[in-house]
Design a protein around this motif. Structure first.
Motif: not given
Length: 251
Positions: A118, A108-113
């Motif tokens: 990620r 959830h936290q890394s999907r746009t990283k």
């Protein structure tokens, strides 16, 4: 400190319980509000097996480490979450299940990283797996009998498909331990299944996955002489259950 082993165990268990209650209240408050946090703590402390948290068992320590790890993950403090996850995996076999909500939170936290960030975050979620792996590796290096073989020999433990235990509930009633502990463990199973349904309906990814992973794990472990053995104790390390229970009681 030079304490007797039993005294040391009781001290660790009760200090861990105090810390777990503080951190659990903070974690649930951050996600669901203070009213639900209060209800979760009450549900945990009045749960029929709650006395194990103050006894010389590992559950209170596992609960403390698991809640602390998830709290750190929610705050994106992934290195600390990894370290706490390793300790949770070392403390008890049920600590391994913490990897499920940590992985969901990492995705959830890394999907746009960026890809490297990620991978680093996702890697930080496997602390519980690493901890359990370290324990099993140490056992092997010390020449101990393989872990599952030891449990099979001492207590008749075997691994099976989770639905097998649900389809053979008559074994619970035939067990000589039913009058002593079987009914309580059966009650714990029913509560866990109802809470699982509640989480499926009120999907909150990390919490739902943690609830379902624990139920599947416990259903997959079968004790020949005492079906559903230790459900009452092992569920104490599952905060998702105690978040769901007050809501179920309110209808």
């Amino acid at each position: 400190l030079g304490l007797e082993p039993l005294t040391a165990l009781l001290l660790v268990a009760n200090l861990a319980l105090a810390g777990a209650l503080v951190l659990l209240h903070r974690l649930v408050t951050n996600e669901f509000g203070s009213q639900m946090a209060k209800g979760a703590l009450i549900a945990l402390l009045v749960f029929p097996g709650a006395f194990f948290l103050a006894a010389p068992y590992a559950e209170s320590l596992t609960l403390l480490l698991s809640v602390a790890a998830l709290l750190c993950a929610k705050r994106s403090r992934w290195l600390l979450a990894f370290g706490l996850g390793v300790l949770a995996g070392l403390s008890h076999s049920t600590g391994l299940l913490l990897a499920a909500p940590l992985a969901v939170e990492a995705v959830h936290q890394s999907r746009t990283k960026p890809i490297l960030r990620r991978l680093a975050v996702l890697g930080s979620s496997v602390g519980p797996v690493a901890g359990t792996g370290m324990f099993l590796t140490w056992r092997s290096a010390q020449g101990f009998t393989e872990w599952l073989a030891t449990h099979r020999q001492l207590w008749g433990v075997s691994v099976q498909w989770p639905w097998t235990q649900l389809l053979s509930m008559e074994e619970v009633f035939r067990s000589p331990y039913f009058v002593l502990t079987g009914w309580a463990n059966l009650f714990a199973l029913v509560l866990a299944l109802i809470a699982s349904w509640w989480w499926i309906r009120h999907l909150r990814a990390a919490w739902s996955v943690w609830q379902l992973a624990m139920v599947i794990f416990l259903l997959s472990v079968h004790v020949t002489t005492e079906p559903l053995a230790s459900w009452l104790r092992h569920l104490l390390v599952l905060p998702a259950l105690f978040v769901a229970l007050p809501n179920l009681m309110q209808g």
